[in-house]
Each structure stands twice: as C-alpha cells, then as structure tokens.
Design a protein around this motif. Structure first.
Motif, PDB file in Angstrom:
ATOM      1  N   GLY A 716      27.930  43.220  37.614  1.00  0.00           N
ATOM      2  CA  GLY A 716      28.282  43.593  38.983  1.00  0.00           C
ATOM      3  C   GLY A 716      29.292  42.666  39.631  1.00  0.00           C
ATOM      4  N   LEU A 717      30.064  41.930  38.817  1.00  0.00           N
ATOM      5  CA  LEU A 717      31.020  40.949  39.354  1.00  0.00           C
ATOM      6  C   LEU A 717      32.017  41.588  40.315  1.00  0.00           C
ATOM      7  CD1 LEU A 717      32.284  38.120  39.376  1.00  0.00           C
ATOM      8  CD2 LEU A 717      33.509  38.732  37.264  1.00  0.00           C
ATOM      9  N   ASP A 718      32.513  42.748  39.975  1.00  0.00           N
ATOM     10  CA  ASP A 718      33.504  43.404  40.835  1.00  0.00           C
ATOM     11  C   ASP A 718      32.905  43.770  42.191  1.00  0.00           C
ATOM     12  OD1 ASP A 718      36.266  44.418  40.921  1.00  0.00           O
ATOM     13  OD2 ASP A 718      35.293  46.355  41.218  1.00  0.00           O
ATOM     14  N   GLY A 719      31.602  44.052  42.238  1.00  0.00           N
ATOM     15  CA  GLY A 719      30.962  44.333  43.515  1.00  0.00           C
ATOM     16  C   GLY A 719      30.892  43.114  44.416  1.00  0.00           C
ATOM     17  N   VAL A 720      30.752  41.922  43.822  1.00  0.00           N
ATOM     18  CA  VAL A 720      30.746  40.690  44.621  1.00  0.00           C
ATOM     19  C   VAL A 720      32.134  40.413  45.185  1.00  0.00           C
ATOM     20  CG1 VAL A 720      30.373  38.193  44.536  1.00  0.00           C
ATOM     21  CG2 VAL A 720      28.843  39.726  43.283  1.00  0.00           C
ATOM     22  N   LEU A 721      33.169  40.632  44.373  1.00  0.00           N
ATOM     23  CA  LEU A 721      34.534  40.289  44.783  1.00  0.00           C
ATOM     24  C   LEU A 721      35.182  41.349  45.662  1.00  0.00           C
ATOM     25  CD1 LEU A 721      35.833  38.922  41.345  1.00  0.00           C
ATOM     26  CD2 LEU A 721      34.765  37.662  43.214  1.00  0.00           C
ATOM     27  N   ASP A 722      34.592  42.513  45.759  1.00  0.00           N
ATOM     28  CA  ASP A 722      35.200  43.615  46.508  1.00  0.00           C
ATOM     29  C   ASP A 722      35.262  43.292  48.006  1.00  0.00           C
ATOM     30  OD1 ASP A 722      36.257  46.029  47.234  1.00  0.00           O
ATOM     31  OD2 ASP A 722      34.386  47.137  47.064  1.00  0.00           O
ATOM     32  N   GLY A 723      36.443  42.976  48.500  1.00  0.00           N
ATOM     33  CA  GLY A 723      36.643  42.730  49.930  1.00  0.00           C
ATOM     34  C   GLY A 723      36.092  41.399  50.427  1.00  0.00           C
ATOM     35  N   ARG A 724      35.773  40.480  49.522  1.00  0.00           N
ATOM     36  CA  ARG A 724      35.218  39.188  49.942  1.00  0.00           C
ATOM     37  C   ARG A 724      36.035  38.049  49.351  1.00  0.00           C
ATOM     38  NH1 ARG A 724      31.043  42.424  48.371  1.00  0.00           N
ATOM     39  NH2 ARG A 724      29.777  43.204  50.105  1.00  0.00           N
ATOM     40  N   LYS A 725      36.104  36.938  50.075  1.00  0.00           N
ATOM     41  CA  LYS A 725      36.795  35.743  49.601  1.00  0.00           C
ATOM     42  C   LYS A 725      35.809  34.873  48.830  1.00  0.00           C
ATOM     43  CE  LYS A 725      39.990  35.664  53.523  1.00  0.00           C
ATOM     44  NZ  LYS A 725      40.482  34.861  54.684  1.00  0.00           N
ATOM     45  N   VAL A 726      36.189  34.457  47.644  1.00  0.00           N
ATOM     46  CA  VAL A 726      35.361  33.598  46.811  1.00  0.00           C
ATOM     47  C   VAL A 726      36.108  32.293  46.584  1.00  0.00           C
ATOM     48  CG1 VAL A 726      34.222  33.327  44.568  1.00  0.00           C
ATOM     49  CG2 VAL A 726      34.263  35.562  45.699  1.00  0.00           C
ATOM     50  N   ALA A 727      35.467  31.164  46.915  1.00  0.00           N
ATOM     51  CA  ALA A 727      36.132  29.862  46.826  1.00  0.00           C
ATOM     52  C   ALA A 727      36.014  29.243  45.435  1.00  0.00           C
ATOM     53  CB  ALA A 727      35.541  28.911  47.876  1.00  0.00           C
ATOM     54  N   ARG A 728      34.888  29.385  44.762  1.00  0.00           N
ATOM     55  CA  ARG A 728      34.663  28.674  43.506  1.00  0.00           C
ATOM     56  C   ARG A 728      33.748  29.497  42.606  1.00  0.00           C
ATOM     57  NH1 ARG A 728      32.045  22.522  43.147  1.00  0.00           N
ATOM     58  NH2 ARG A 728      32.409  22.180  40.905  1.00  0.00           N
ATOM     59  N   VAL A 729      34.039  29.446  41.290  1.00  0.00           N
ATOM     60  CA  VAL A 729      33.248  30.195  40.320  1.00  0.00           C
ATOM     61  C   VAL A 729      32.818  29.245  39.202  1.00  0.00           C
ATOM     62  CG1 VAL A 729      33.178  32.126  38.693  1.00  0.00           C
ATOM     63  CG2 VAL A 729      34.522  32.327  40.803  1.00  0.00           C
ATOM     64  N   ILE A 730      31.516  29.166  38.952  1.00  0.00           N
ATOM     65  CA  ILE A 730      30.956  28.382  37.855  1.00  0.00           C
ATOM     66  C   ILE A 730      30.224  29.338  36.924  1.00  0.00           C
ATOM     67  CG2 ILE A 730      29.309  26.571  37.230  1.00  0.00           C
ATOM     68  CD1 ILE A 730      29.853  25.210  39.841  1.00  0.00           C
ATOM     69  N   VAL A 731      30.446  29.178  35.620  1.00  0.00           N
ATOM     70  CA  VAL A 731      29.834  30.073  34.649  1.00  0.00           C
ATOM     71  C   VAL A 731      29.085  29.263  33.603  1.00  0.00           C
ATOM     72  CG1 VAL A 731      31.625  31.822  34.968  1.00  0.00           C
ATOM     73  CG2 VAL A 731      31.879  30.127  33.151  1.00  0.00           C
ATOM     74  N   GLY A 732      28.098  29.894  32.994  1.00  0.00           N
ATOM     75  CA  GLY A 732      27.400  29.343  31.845  1.00  0.00           C
ATOM     76  C   GLY A 732      27.628  30.235  30.651  1.00  0.00           C
ATOM     77  N   SER A 733      27.898  29.645  29.483  1.00  0.00           N
ATOM     78  CA  SER A 733      28.175  30.449  28.299  1.00  0.00           C
ATOM     79  C   SER A 733      28.013  29.593  27.051  1.00  0.00           C
ATOM     80  CB  SER A 733      29.591  31.034  28.348  1.00  0.00           C
ATOM     81  OG  SER A 733      29.871  31.774  27.179  1.00  0.00           O
ATOM     82  N   SER A 734      27.574  30.226  25.976  1.00  0.00           N
ATOM     83  CA  SER A 734      27.462  29.535  24.694  1.00  0.00           C
ATOM     84  C   SER A 734      28.758  29.606  23.899  1.00  0.00           C
ATOM     85  CB  SER A 734      26.320  30.157  23.875  1.00  0.00           C
ATOM     86  OG  SER A 734      26.610  31.527  23.595  1.00  0.00           O
ATOM     87  N   LYS A 735      29.714  30.392  24.373  1.00  0.00           N
ATOM     88  CA  LYS A 735      30.984  30.579  23.667  1.00  0.00           C
ATOM     89  C   LYS A 735      32.137  30.065  24.519  1.00  0.00           C
ATOM     90  CE  LYS A 735      29.264  34.760  21.363  1.00  0.00           C
ATOM     91  NZ  LYS A 735      27.939  34.751  22.007  1.00  0.00           N
ATOM     92  N   LYS A 736      33.251  29.781  23.841  1.00  0.00           N
ATOM     93  CA  LYS A 736      34.427  29.289  24.560  1.00  0.00           C
ATOM     94  C   LYS A 736      35.096  30.421  25.335  1.00  0.00           C
ATOM     95  CE  LYS A 736      35.442  25.514  21.316  1.00  0.00           C
ATOM     96  NZ  LYS A 736      36.436  24.918  20.389  1.00  0.00           N
TER      97      LYS A 736
END
Length: 907
Positions: A716-736
């Motif tokens: 649902g990432l696109d739903g969070v970004l739709d019409g909203r300003k996001v300052a910082r994004v942190i992700v967790g992942s086992s792959k590069k």
C-alpha cells in the motif's frame, strides 16, 4: 385446438425452472383472438372487457395484478430452517442436541393436544403450521448436533485444538483453486482444496475420522481434483465457529494421490479433454467457455475477471439455476420430439441433472437448482400444480437438512435470493416495464432487475460497490448464454466418441463467448462503471432501502398520475387531512370509455357519503419515460452524495496511535502533530491505507518505515504517498535490491530510502523512536528475521508517555537473539504489536519478557494462514494481557489521557 409446437414446451420448461410462473391456457378463457405483432410486442395479454369497463390497466384485476396466490407455509418453514442453522452452527453441539430434545417434547405436546380433539376433523390452521415449524426445526437441530459431534469425535478433536501435526488420508471435495491472496513467504502461489480427513495419525496413534478441512498447499497441490483420495501431512488449526470446514490443514508435503473413483475419474478426464480443445481459441474465449459450461475459471485472466466483476457478469461463471433450466428444457424438447411418455421424460431429466451436478461439482448454487428442478419434475409427474415459491422453499429445506453449513455460504445465499427475486418480482417488474418499452425488452430487463434487487444487499458485503451497468450488460449477454450452455453440453457428450464434430462445436460455442467478453470490457471501461458503497450491515440496509425505493418509483411511473393521485389521496385519508372520512378515490375513465372528452369533477350528494371523480389527464408514454428517468437520476444523485459523504468516516480527534484495518497486513500510524504522523508499514494495497490516513487527517509524514520487503507490508505504499509529503523513508530488507514496486514508487515521488539497523534513533515531531533490530551481524537473514523492530515513545496529553514496541514479522529464533540485549522490564511497554500477525513462528518469548499493558494484532478476517495461532492467544490469556484484533473490531485507536490507557475500536 391443435397441439403446441415442441419449441413452446422447451421455452415453457426453461421459464418454469428459472422460477417464472407460467399460466396454462384453460378452456374457459373465451374465444381466441388473433393478435397483431404490435400488440404482442408492446402490451402482452390484452385486458379483458370487464377490466376495460372498470377503467383498469392491462394485466390488473380488481384485486391487483394478475399474480398467482402464494403459498407461504413452506416459505416460513424454509426461513425457520435457515435461522436455526445460522444460530446453532455457531454454538456447541450440546446446545443443538438440547434444542432437538425440546423440539421433540413440543411435538409430543402438540400431538397429545390434537388427539384430545378427536371430534374435529383436523387441527386448526395455526396449530398445523406451528406443528410443521417445530418438527422441521427440531429435526434440523438434531441433524446439526449429530453432525457437529461426528466431525470432532475421537482423537481428531483434541488434535485440532492442540494444533497438532498429523499425517492424514483425505478425500478431495473440490478441485484445487489458486488463492487470491498473495503469499507472504515468497514460496510461490498457494492452492486451496476442500477435503475430508478419513484417517489420521498423531502421536504414534492411528484413528479414523470424518472431519472436513480446508487444505492450504504449495504449487504441488495444483493438480488435485474432486474425488481424489490423498495422503498428506501438515499442521491442523481450528476454524471459526460456523465455518463449513472444522479445521485448516497447512500442508507441509506434496499430495500423494492413492486412488480416484471411476465416476470422478471419468468426469475429470472429460473436463480436461474439453479444456484441451479450447487451447486454440482466443484468450478471452479460452477463459470464459469452461466457466460458462461447467464453472472452471482457472483459464480466466485477471483483467477479464475484473471486467466481469465490474459489470455484474461474474454469475455467468458460477453454474446455477439458469444452466439447469436450459438443460432440463433441452432434455424435454428431445423427449417430446421422440414422443416419449411423461414418466420417461421426467426420468431422463433427473438423470441429466445428476450427471450435470457431477460434471460441474456439487457447488451450493448448483445443488439448489438441481434439487428444485428434481422437485419440479416430481410434481409434474404426479400431476400437482406447479408453484415456484414452494419448490424453492422445499429445496432449501432439503439441502439444509442434508448440509446445514450451506446456510452461511454466500453462493447458496445469492442463488436462493436471485431465484426468490424472479419468483416474487419477475412478472410484476415486466408488467410495469411494459408501459415504457416493448414486451420482449421488458421481459429481458425484468429478470436481471429482479435478481439484482434481491442480491445487492448481500453483494455489497463481498465487495462494497455497485455495478452501475449490470442490468444492460446482462440484457445484452443473455441471448448467447443458452446457446453457450447447450452447445457446451452437447460438445462434452460428443468429444469422447466423435472428436471432430465435438471439437468443431467447442470452437463455434467458444466464439459466442467473445460477445460476453466484449460486453464486459466495454462497460467496465466506461466512467462510473462502479459506485463505491458502504460495507457491513449499514451498506446492506442502505442497499435494501434503495431497492424498495426503486421499486416504488417504477410502480408510480407505471401507474402514471393515477398512481400518484391515489397514493396522495390515501395519505390524506390516513392523516385525517381529507375533506371527508368516507370519501373514496375513483380514477379517471379510460379514453375509450369517455370518447376522449374531459370528465369534470362532480360530487354526488348523499347522506354521509361523497363520491368524487378527479379530472386528470393520463400521462403519455414519453412523459412516463421522462418521469422515470428523472426520478432515477435524482435518487441516484442523492445516494451517490450519501455514499461519498460517508465513505471515510473521520476518527475521533483524540488519538495517539492507530492500527489501520488493512486486512492481512500491517499499517500503523503514530501521531506526531496536527496533520502529521509517523507511519510503520503500508498494508497490502493502497486503497485501505489511503482511506485510513484520510480519516485521520494526515497530510504529511515525517518518517515512513517499511519493516521488511513482504507485500503485506509495502503493497500500500502508493496509498501513503498519494497527496502527502514524506520527509524520510527507512526500510528493512535481507537483500540489497528492493522490490520493483518499492523502488519505482519511491522514485516516482522523488524519494530515497535508507536501510534501518539497530542503534539508529531520532525524533519525528513530538514522537521519538529507536531501532532495536536488526543488528549488523544478522545481515543476510530471512526476510522476516530482517524486520525492523522499533520502540516508539509518544508524549501523552497530560505529560505521561506512551511506549509502543513494534516487532514487524520477527520469528522466534531472531526474537530470542533480540531479547538477549533488550533491557526492557515487564510492564515497561504499554502497547506491543504482536509479531507476524500472531503466527505461531513468532513465538511467545517477547510476550513473556515484556508483558505489555495491552497487545494489538493486525490480521485479516478469515485469512488462509490461521492467524492468530492458538498458542499466541493462549499465552496472552495466560499472562492476562488484553488483546485487540483488527479482524474482530476493525481499526484500533490507542489514546493515553489522564494517565489512563484507552484502546478501542474506531467509531
């Protein structure tokens, strides 16, 4: 009088089996008069001379429309059966058996009361009806109690409750179907099979059972077919009370097919042969033809499936009453052409129905139609009069006694409701519509209209939207459906013996389905193809009220000014605003009666009585059409405004954290200021997350954390970004590399991501956060064990502090490593987000050490994974930690005020 041609028998049989009442011509109907084509098209049966003399409209008698009087006794019994099933299936077997004993006692009392009235020929009508209802309800309660006990009798019951690992012998009760929910473990697609455990082994003990289960397996289960006897192993988990399956079996091995009954093997081979002959057809025909003939939707593409859903044509892929009626009609036509006696025709019809059910699988809608057809055939042989409502009610009673769990199956509910709509409203809607359009078009529109009005309150529970072009799409698709059904059945019969003509017929029938596909794609691409609607009970009530309103408008438009004047007159009389309590309303005479002259208002004085005749002009056809469309436009606009204004109900102003109801996934919001928030995970799809953030009034996101790269956390990432300003994004992942969806969506919004690791901390607005996991030493672990674990601190309104521990999908082994370096005392955390939606592999170690004041579980309703696991719920109960689940209460609101922690559902 010459006998009717055979094609009329075919049409009559098909209409009767579809639920439409067909009147027989009688000898006292008077002389037959040749009717013009225009009269046949536009008005159907002409009004009788008596009706015309009384100023009544065609098809309307003194007591209302010329409808068959309904016998409601069996309908009341069917409704009682349904209600008893829905209630008792959710209660223990002992309750059902107790109710059965009470019913037996009541029946005994009624019988004794009847024996005391020996002088009377029969019991009173009320006592007889009550006796019938009590008998059926008591018998059904006994069936439910016995079946519930049988399902869990022996060692299988404790094994299910304990979530044991078993080796089982199963009989498949359905074909394998691909799960529509994405796998969260990266193990490829999953397949669902309904089966019955006939024998199982657990703890070194082998035992017999008769327990229906829902098997969830990997791609090796794709080839399982109805009737296969299998050997497999997996973990059991109990299902919700009232489910048609007692347990869920998460298969850990591939199915080993040990045998298949000869009849099932023959049917499976025939179905596979038919599908093989569709390989050379265009993709849309290849996807639709097997579904329209015998309900196989495996070949259907996702975009075509969506188009069919948006236009209300999905029911064409669910074989039901219409297919049975076409088949019975075709069999009767052939039998009549061969001059077969009635008993032989009926026997052939029953055999055809039995073979058809075996071919298409005993789905609930198919069973309802087949039983109803068999009852109708039996009534026809015995010479009883045909009554569609009684047939439907008797079919419901028989099926619920055989399988009470059908009462909760949506396919069975929709099938019964659609047939009920045709029985009660089909001919009435057609008669009303004939005032605005030709009879043929009115008949074609009345069928989908009546079915849609009855089914919509249930359909909005499955998908909260309305298919705006459902009726025109069904009207346009209807002409080819009988040819596809009969052509497919004939080709199935020919393929094993005459492959060449059978294959030619498959292709000829397949190209007819392209018409259906074109209709679906055309209407689904139009603006406003679907209208968003309320879900839940409120949506069902609103849909039912809208259906009643539409019927009222249609009736008023069909009656013209007579209907409106009569309605207004009755309102005046009921409210006491009329000019005389004994005044009667008299409609204007038809033009043929007054020779086109105006009938003036006159009053005839008599003691205590005034008769008044209104002088109003009859509406023309164009006026009626205009009034109907204008009324529909006004009502549609009001309903659209109502739905759009209530689509996203705002949450209370006072909240510190919210667990959004995103289904089977995670989506949490931490308040950091007015219109500002920190978001941890985005759920599986954009719509739910976007709607939740809109209801919270979130306009800017200071920090977005995607704990790990599984679809139910980033979809649902696109739903969070739709019409909203996001300052910082942190992700967790086992792959590069991140998934393409994440990288492309972030790049589209000009955002970069950084990898989260233990030791990172910061402040976002009023909230502070600290990442506790993963450590650098755990790089390269599984995706779940690479989940970001965060401790978030939120200041309360009264100076207190709300501490929330978010654990992603961390599994048991990694959780143990986390706890070795985690300095958190019991009770130091207010809210714990249970790891992995409450899955068993999350373990209970974090719960035991942290012991939060409350726990939340973000999980989808009726999910296929068995989340939350019984072990997790038992640990919460053992530690006396209150737990709040999105599958039970929806969106969860957390608030800390005056030192008191409040966790409640959103209202």
């Amino acid at each position: 009088m010459s006998p009717a041609p055979p094609w009329q028998h075919y049409a009559r049989a098909a209409r009767e089996m579809a639920g439409e009442t067909v009147k027989e011509a009688t000898s006292d109907a008077g002389p037959t008069r040749k009717r013009s084509l225009k009269a046949w098209l536009f008005r159907g049966e002409a009004a009788s001379g008596a009706a015309a003399a009384k100023g009544l409209r065609p098809g309307v008698g003194e007591n209302g429309p010329s409808a068959v009087r309904l016998d409601l006794r069996l309908a009341a019994a069917a409704a009682t059966c349904w209600l008893v099933s829905l209630i008792l299936l959710r209660l223990p077997a002992a309750v059902a058996l107790t109710c059965a004993g009470v019913g037996l006692g009541t029946v005994t009392v009624l019988l004794l009361a009847g024996l005391r009235r020996r002088r009377r020929k029969s019991l009173p009508a009320v006592s007889g009806t009550l006796f019938l209802l009590v008998c059926i309800a008591g018998l059904l309660a006994l069936v439910i109690g016995v079946k519930q006990t049988e399902r869990v009798s022996g060692p299988i019951g404790p094994a299910i409750e304990a979530g044991a690992y078993v080796t089982a012998e199963l009989t498949a009760l359905s074909d394998a179907s691909r799960s529509t929910k994405p796998s969260m473990f990266g193990s490829g697609p999953r397949y669902l099979v309904t089966a019955e455990i006939t024998e199982a082994s657990h703890g070194g003990r082998k035992f017999e059972a008769a327990t229906p289960v829902l098997v969830i397996g990997n791609q090796t289960w794709q080839t399982v077919r109805y009737g296969d006897r299998l050997h497999a192993a997996g973990t059991l988990a109990p299902m919700e009370p009232g489910s048609s399956e007692t347990a869920m079996l998460s298969a850990s091995t591939a199915p080993a097919v040990t045998s298949t009954p000869a009849a099932a093997e023959a049917v499976n081979t025939l179905r596979s042969l038919f599908v093989e002959h569709t390989r050379s057809l265009p993709p849309d025909a290849r996807g639709l033809l097997p579904g329209m003939v015998f309900g196989d939707r495996e070949q259907q593409t996702d975009d075509l499936e969506e188009a069919m859903r948006r236009t209300g044509l999905t029911h064409l892929m669910a074989v039901s009453g219409a297919n049975c009626s076409y088949l019975l009609g075709f069999v009767y036509l052939l039998a009549t052409a061969c001059r077969a006696p009635r008993w032989l025709s009926s026997a052939l019809g029953i055999v055809a129905l039995a073979g058809f059910v075996l071919l298409v699988r005993p789905e609930p809608s198919v069973l309802r139609a087949a039983v109803m057809g068999a009852i109708g055939v039996a009534a026809l042989v015995s010479g009883r009069r045909r009554a569609s409502l009684s047939f439907l009610a008797l079919a419901v009673i028989v099926l619920l006694l055989a399988n009470p769990w059908l009462a909760g199956e949506y396919s069975f509910i929709l099938s019964v409701l659609a047939t009920l709509g045709l029985v009660l409203l089909g001919s009435t809607c057609s008669r009303w519509l004939q005032y605005f359009m030709p009879k043929l078009l009115a008949d074609a529109m009345a069928i989908p209209l009546a079915a849609q009005l009855f089914c919509t309150p249930v359909l909005v529970q499955l998908q909260p939207e309305l298919a705006m072009f459902s009726i025109p799409a069904n009207i346009l698709a209807a002409p080819v459906v009988p040819f596809v059904t009969i052509g497919g059945m004939v080709s199935l019969a020919l393929l094993p013996w005459a492959p060449l003509p059978g294959g030619w017929l498959v292709h000829a029938t397949g190209f007819l389905t392209l018409w259906v596909a074109q209709i679906a794609r055309t209407f689904s691409g139009l603006p406003l193809a679907t209208l968003p609607w309320l879900g839940g009970p409120a949506g069902a009530v609103l849909a039912a009220a809208s259906a009643v309103g539409l019927l009222a408008l249609l009736w008023l438009a069909a009656q013209g000014r007579d209907g409106i004047s009569s309605l207004w007159f009755r309102v005046e009389q009921a409210t006491g605003h009329g000019r005389g309590s004994d005044r009667r309303y008299t409609p204007e005479l038809p033009a043929s009666a007054n020779h086109g002259t105006r009938v003036d208002t006159d009053q005839e004085a008599s003691p205590g009585r005034v008769t008044r005749r209104l002088a109003v002009a009859r509406w023309t056809g164009k006026q009626r059409v205009g009034a109907a469309f204008c009324s529909a436009a006004v009502v549609g606009g009001l309903l659209g405004w109502l739905v759009s204004s209530t689509g996203a109900a705002p949450l209370p102003d006072r909240w510190d954290a919210v667990v959004c109801n995103v289904g089977q996934g995670d989506g949490l919001v931490i308040r950091t200021g007015t219109g500002q928030a920190m978001i941890i995970d985005a759920g599986p799809e954009p719509g739910a997350m976007d709607s939740c953030l809109d209801s919270l009034g979130v306009e800017s996101v200071g920090l977005l954390v995607l704990t790990h790269m599984h679809l139910d956390h980033y979809g649902g990432l696109d739903g969070v970004l739709d019409g909203r300003k996001v300052a910082r994004v942190i992700v967790g992942s086992s792959k590069k590399e991140l998934p393409d969806l994440v990288e492309d969506t972030l790049a589209e919004h000009g955002l970069d991501s950084e990898l989260g690791e233990a030791g990172q901390s910061g402040r976002t607005g009023s909230a502070s956060w600290q990442i506790l996991w993963p450590t650098a030493a755990r790089s390269g672990a599984s995706e779940n064990d690479s989940s970001i674990v965060m401790l978030v601190t939120v200041p309360g309104a009264d100076g207190g502090v709300l501490r929330i521990l978010l654990t992603g999908d961390l599994e048991e082994e990694a959780a143990a490593d986390l706890l070795r370096g985690l300095a958190l005392e019991p009770g130091s955390v207010d809210i714990l987000k249970i790891s992995h939606h409450g899955a068993r592999n999350g373990g209970t170690a974090i719960l035991d050490q942290v012991q939060p004041r409350a726990a939340v579980i973000s999980v989808g309703s009726d999910n296929d994974y068995g989340h939350p696991a019984p072990e997790i719920l038992s640990a919460l109960e053992r530690l006396r930690i209150p737990v709040f689940r999105t599958d039970q209460i929806g969106t969860i609101v957390v608030d800390l005020a005056d030192g008191s922690l409040a966790v409640r559902p959103a209202e």
